[in-house]
Design a protein around this motif. Structure first.
Motif, PDB file in Angstrom:
ATOM      1  N   TRP A  62     -39.029  -5.689 -40.769  1.00  0.00           N
ATOM      2  CA  TRP A  62     -38.265  -4.550 -40.251  1.00  0.00           C
ATOM      3  C   TRP A  62     -37.371  -3.922 -41.323  1.00  0.00           C
ATOM      4  O   TRP A  62     -36.987  -2.756 -41.204  1.00  0.00           O
ATOM      5  CB  TRP A  62     -37.426  -4.959 -39.040  1.00  0.00           C
ATOM      6  CG  TRP A  62     -37.014  -3.751 -38.244  1.00  0.00           C
ATOM      7  CD1 TRP A  62     -35.777  -3.183 -38.175  1.00  0.00           C
ATOM      8  CD2 TRP A  62     -37.873  -2.939 -37.431  1.00  0.00           C
ATOM      9  NE1 TRP A  62     -35.802  -2.068 -37.379  1.00  0.00           N
ATOM     10  CE2 TRP A  62     -37.084  -1.902 -36.903  1.00  0.00           C
ATOM     11  CE3 TRP A  62     -39.229  -2.993 -37.114  1.00  0.00           C
ATOM     12  CZ2 TRP A  62     -37.608  -0.921 -36.055  1.00  0.00           C
ATOM     13  CZ3 TRP A  62     -39.747  -2.019 -36.270  1.00  0.00           C
ATOM     14  CH2 TRP A  62     -38.939  -0.991 -35.758  1.00  0.00           C
TER      15      TRP A  62
ATOM     16  N   ARG B  49     -38.020 -11.414 -34.196  1.00  0.00           N
ATOM     17  CA  ARG B  49     -36.608 -11.068 -33.963  1.00  0.00           C
ATOM     18  C   ARG B  49     -36.203 -11.334 -32.513  1.00  0.00           C
ATOM     19  O   ARG B  49     -37.049 -11.571 -31.647  1.00  0.00           O
ATOM     20  CB  ARG B  49     -36.373  -9.596 -34.305  1.00  0.00           C
ATOM     21  CG  ARG B  49     -36.540  -9.242 -35.778  1.00  0.00           C
ATOM     22  CD  ARG B  49     -36.350  -7.744 -36.007  1.00  0.00           C
ATOM     23  NE  ARG B  49     -37.331  -6.985 -35.220  1.00  0.00           N
ATOM     24  CZ  ARG B  49     -37.148  -5.725 -34.836  1.00  0.00           C
ATOM     25  NH1 ARG B  49     -36.032  -5.087 -35.121  1.00  0.00           N
ATOM     26  NH2 ARG B  49     -38.095  -5.106 -34.145  1.00  0.00           N
TER      27      ARG B  49
ATOM     28  N   HIS C 221     -39.216  -1.459 -32.299  1.00  0.00           N
ATOM     29  CA  HIS C 221     -40.244  -2.350 -32.808  1.00  0.00           C
ATOM     30  C   HIS C 221     -41.498  -1.570 -33.184  1.00  0.00           C
ATOM     31  O   HIS C 221     -41.651  -0.388 -32.850  1.00  0.00           O
ATOM     32  CB  HIS C 221     -40.579  -3.437 -31.786  1.00  0.00           C
ATOM     33  CG  HIS C 221     -41.059  -2.914 -30.455  1.00  0.00           C
ATOM     34  ND1 HIS C 221     -40.213  -2.720 -29.392  1.00  0.00           N
ATOM     35  CD2 HIS C 221     -42.294  -2.546 -30.015  1.00  0.00           C
ATOM     36  CE1 HIS C 221     -40.884  -2.258 -28.354  1.00  0.00           C
ATOM     37  NE2 HIS C 221     -42.171  -2.137 -28.720  1.00  0.00           N
TER      38      HIS C 221
ATOM     39  N   SER D 283     -46.652  -4.026 -30.746  1.00  0.00           N
ATOM     40  CA  SER D 283     -46.371  -5.395 -31.172  1.00  0.00           C
ATOM     41  C   SER D 283     -45.833  -6.224 -30.008  1.00  0.00           C
ATOM     42  O   SER D 283     -45.365  -5.694 -29.001  1.00  0.00           O
ATOM     43  CB  SER D 283     -45.381  -5.413 -32.334  1.00  0.00           C
ATOM     44  OG  SER D 283     -44.144  -4.822 -31.971  1.00  0.00           O
TER      45      SER D 283
ATOM     46  N   ASN E  78     -43.316  -9.622 -28.834  1.00  0.00           N
ATOM     47  CA  ASN E  78     -42.081 -10.277 -29.241  1.00  0.00           C
ATOM     48  C   ASN E  78     -42.129 -11.767 -28.925  1.00  0.00           C
ATOM     49  O   ASN E  78     -42.394 -12.174 -27.794  1.00  0.00           O
ATOM     50  CB  ASN E  78     -40.894  -9.636 -28.524  1.00  0.00           C
ATOM     51  CG  ASN E  78     -39.542 -10.151 -28.981  1.00  0.00           C
ATOM     52  OD1 ASN E  78     -38.607 -10.227 -28.201  1.00  0.00           O
ATOM     53  ND2 ASN E  78     -39.411 -10.481 -30.250  1.00  0.00           N
TER      54      ASN E  78
ATOM     55  N   ASP F 290     -43.553 -10.215 -33.519  1.00  0.00           N
ATOM     56  CA  ASP F 290     -42.214  -9.993 -34.051  1.00  0.00           C
ATOM     57  C   ASP F 290     -41.306 -11.167 -33.688  1.00  0.00           C
ATOM     58  O   ASP F 290     -41.135 -11.486 -32.508  1.00  0.00           O
ATOM     59  CB  ASP F 290     -41.654  -8.688 -33.480  1.00  0.00           C
ATOM     60  CG  ASP F 290     -40.406  -8.196 -34.183  1.00  0.00           C
ATOM     61  OD1 ASP F 290     -39.573  -9.031 -34.579  1.00  0.00           O
ATOM     62  OD2 ASP F 290     -40.244  -6.971 -34.316  1.00  0.00           O
TER      63      ASP F 290
ATOM     64  N   GLU G 212     -29.156  -3.494 -35.341  1.00  0.00           N
ATOM     65  CA  GLU G 212     -29.710  -4.150 -36.506  1.00  0.00           C
ATOM     66  C   GLU G 212     -28.581  -4.597 -37.434  1.00  0.00           C
ATOM     67  O   GLU G 212     -27.606  -3.868 -37.614  1.00  0.00           O
ATOM     68  CB  GLU G 212     -30.646  -3.202 -37.268  1.00  0.00           C
ATOM     69  CG  GLU G 212     -31.982  -2.991 -36.589  1.00  0.00           C
ATOM     70  CD  GLU G 212     -32.786  -4.274 -36.521  1.00  0.00           C
ATOM     71  OE1 GLU G 212     -32.849  -4.999 -37.535  1.00  0.00           O
ATOM     72  OE2 GLU G 212     -33.351  -4.563 -35.449  1.00  0.00           O
TER      73      GLU G 212
ATOM     74  N   SER H 150     -39.297   1.467 -28.432  1.00  0.00           N
ATOM     75  CA  SER H 150     -38.100   0.717 -28.010  1.00  0.00           C
ATOM     76  C   SER H 150     -38.132   0.539 -26.504  1.00  0.00           C
ATOM     77  O   SER H 150     -39.022   1.047 -25.819  1.00  0.00           O
ATOM     78  CB  SER H 150     -36.824   1.439 -28.447  1.00  0.00           C
ATOM     79  OG  SER H 150     -36.782   2.751 -27.897  1.00  0.00           O
TER      80      SER H 150
ATOM     81  N   CYS I  65     -40.484  -9.913 -38.889  1.00  0.00           N
ATOM     82  CA  CYS I  65     -39.131 -10.262 -38.413  1.00  0.00           C
ATOM     83  C   CYS I  65     -38.168  -9.262 -39.025  1.00  0.00           C
ATOM     84  O   CYS I  65     -38.482  -8.068 -39.121  1.00  0.00           O
ATOM     85  CB  CYS I  65     -38.777 -11.705 -38.771  1.00  0.00           C
ATOM     86  SG  CYS I  65     -38.811 -12.084 -40.530  1.00  0.00           S
TER      87      CYS I  65
ATOM     88  N   ILE J  75     -42.086   4.007 -34.244  1.00  0.00           N
ATOM     89  CA  ILE J  75     -41.414   2.901 -33.567  1.00  0.00           C
ATOM     90  C   ILE J  75     -41.467   3.094 -32.065  1.00  0.00           C
ATOM     91  O   ILE J  75     -41.648   4.209 -31.559  1.00  0.00           O
ATOM     92  CB  ILE J  75     -39.946   2.743 -34.003  1.00  0.00           C
ATOM     93  CG1 ILE J  75     -39.135   3.984 -33.652  1.00  0.00           C
ATOM     94  CG2 ILE J  75     -39.834   2.426 -35.471  1.00  0.00           C
ATOM     95  CD1 ILE J  75     -37.639   3.812 -33.844  1.00  0.00           C
TER      96      ILE J  75
ATOM     97  N   PHE K 232     -35.657  -6.332 -30.726  1.00  0.00           N
ATOM     98  CA  PHE K 232     -37.018  -5.852 -30.486  1.00  0.00           C
ATOM     99  C   PHE K 232     -37.006  -4.623 -29.571  1.00  0.00           C
ATOM    100  O   PHE K 232     -37.724  -3.652 -29.801  1.00  0.00           O
ATOM    101  CB  PHE K 232     -37.855  -6.974 -29.875  1.00  0.00           C
ATOM    102  CG  PHE K 232     -39.293  -6.617 -29.641  1.00  0.00           C
ATOM    103  CD1 PHE K 232     -40.208  -6.657 -30.680  1.00  0.00           C
ATOM    104  CD2 PHE K 232     -39.740  -6.260 -28.373  1.00  0.00           C
ATOM    105  CE1 PHE K 232     -41.555  -6.338 -30.466  1.00  0.00           C
ATOM    106  CE2 PHE K 232     -41.072  -5.936 -28.146  1.00  0.00           C
ATOM    107  CZ  PHE K 232     -41.985  -5.978 -29.200  1.00  0.00           C
TER     108      PHE K 232
END
Length: 283
Positions: A270, A180, A200, A204, A206, A178, A191, A283, A242, A281, A185
């Motif tokens: 995203w 971002r 995210h 994944s 970052n 990712d 956002e 976080s 991204c 997701i 992330f």
């Protein structure tokens, strides 16, 4: 004049200045007006490299029927619009943008996805070019071009959709990277687009795109190799994501330069994953 071949996916301003008037070279300005993360210096806003043609990522080279922003267009539309820009099958395409390296890798990856290998990003873009005092002209001046004969050959293996990414979460031979910011992330920063969840894709990794850049230029191959070496993505297929498929392409270019070639773009990124409540997701 001898047949020209682009030596690398990332070209220096010295290389381009030497081949600026070669008949096979097509220079494309792939700048995005007012990108959400940065702005070009005001003195560059009205300039372009001599002979450059505007490659409109926002309004032209995009799937206008998609509800998601900036999605890859069809091969037919891509071919048609490239021909209007005077691009031919044998053209050697150099893309740049007004931020140095920001949106130009997106154009680079689009051409690769459409089967055109002779395409490269200009390292440092317009800021580096202007700083060196190389030939430029007003953006208002549109170069006269004859219609080209470009024909796209879409390579579906270069692009992943949301379902492919979802299925890949069960495959330990595939990683998701990712681009971002770390805040987005982890879900600690909001956002920029409305109605998107924060966090995210589960499992994944970052790698904020700014880490592979040194100001407005790409880091050296040695530095890039070290960055990717620490991600645990060796011998894996890597899906790049991204916010909307733009800055992920910066990582795709960096990966290519560092020797990683099993790479795929999650085009919806995203903008799709964060929108769909049935996609998990973290976080």
């Amino acid at each position: 004049m001898s047949q020209l071949k682009l030596p690398t996916p990332l070209l220096s301003i010295e290389w381009l200045s030497t081949h600026l008037d070669h008949p096979d070279v097509v220079i494309l300005d792939a700048s995005l007006d007012k990108p959400k993360t940065a702005e070009a210096p005001s003195e560059l806003s009205g300039l372009r490299i001599k002979n450059a043609r505007f490659f409109d990522l926002k309004n032209t080279f995009v799937d206008k029927d998609s509800e998601l922003p900036g999605m890859m267009p069809s091969a037919a539309l891509f071919s048609e619009e490239c021909r209007k820009l005077g691009i031919n099958k044998h053209s050697k395409i150099v893309v740049y943008d007004r931020l140095g390296i920001y949106s130009s890798p997106r154009a680079w990856y689009m051409f690769r996805t459409m089967g055109h290998e002779q395409v490269a990003v200009l390292d440092g873009g317009l800021p580096e070019w202007i700083e060196a005092g190389l030939p430029s002209e007003s953006r208002e001046k549109e170069p006269e071009t004859e219609a080209g004969n470009f024909t796209a050959e879409f390579k579906p293996e270069f692009i992943a959709d949301g379902q492919y990414v979802l299925d890949s979460l069960k495959n330990n031979r595939i990683s998701v990277l990712d681009a971002r910011s770390s805040g987005r992330f982890t879900g600690t920063a909001p956002e920029p687009r409305e109605n998107l969840r924060s966090g995210h894709i589960p499992g994944s990794f970052n790698l904020p795109f700014a880490r592979v850049l040194n100001e407005y230029k790409m880091r050296s191959r040695e530095e890039l190799k070290e960055i990717f070496k620490g991600l645990g993505t060796d011998n894996k297929e890597v899906i790049y994501s991204c916010g909307s498929g733009v800055t992920a392409c910066i990582l795709l270019l960096a990966a290519e330069l560092s020797g990683h070639h099993s790479n795929i773009l999650y085009d919806g990124s995203w903008s799709e994953w964060g929108l769909k409540n049935d996609f998990p997701i973290e976080s």
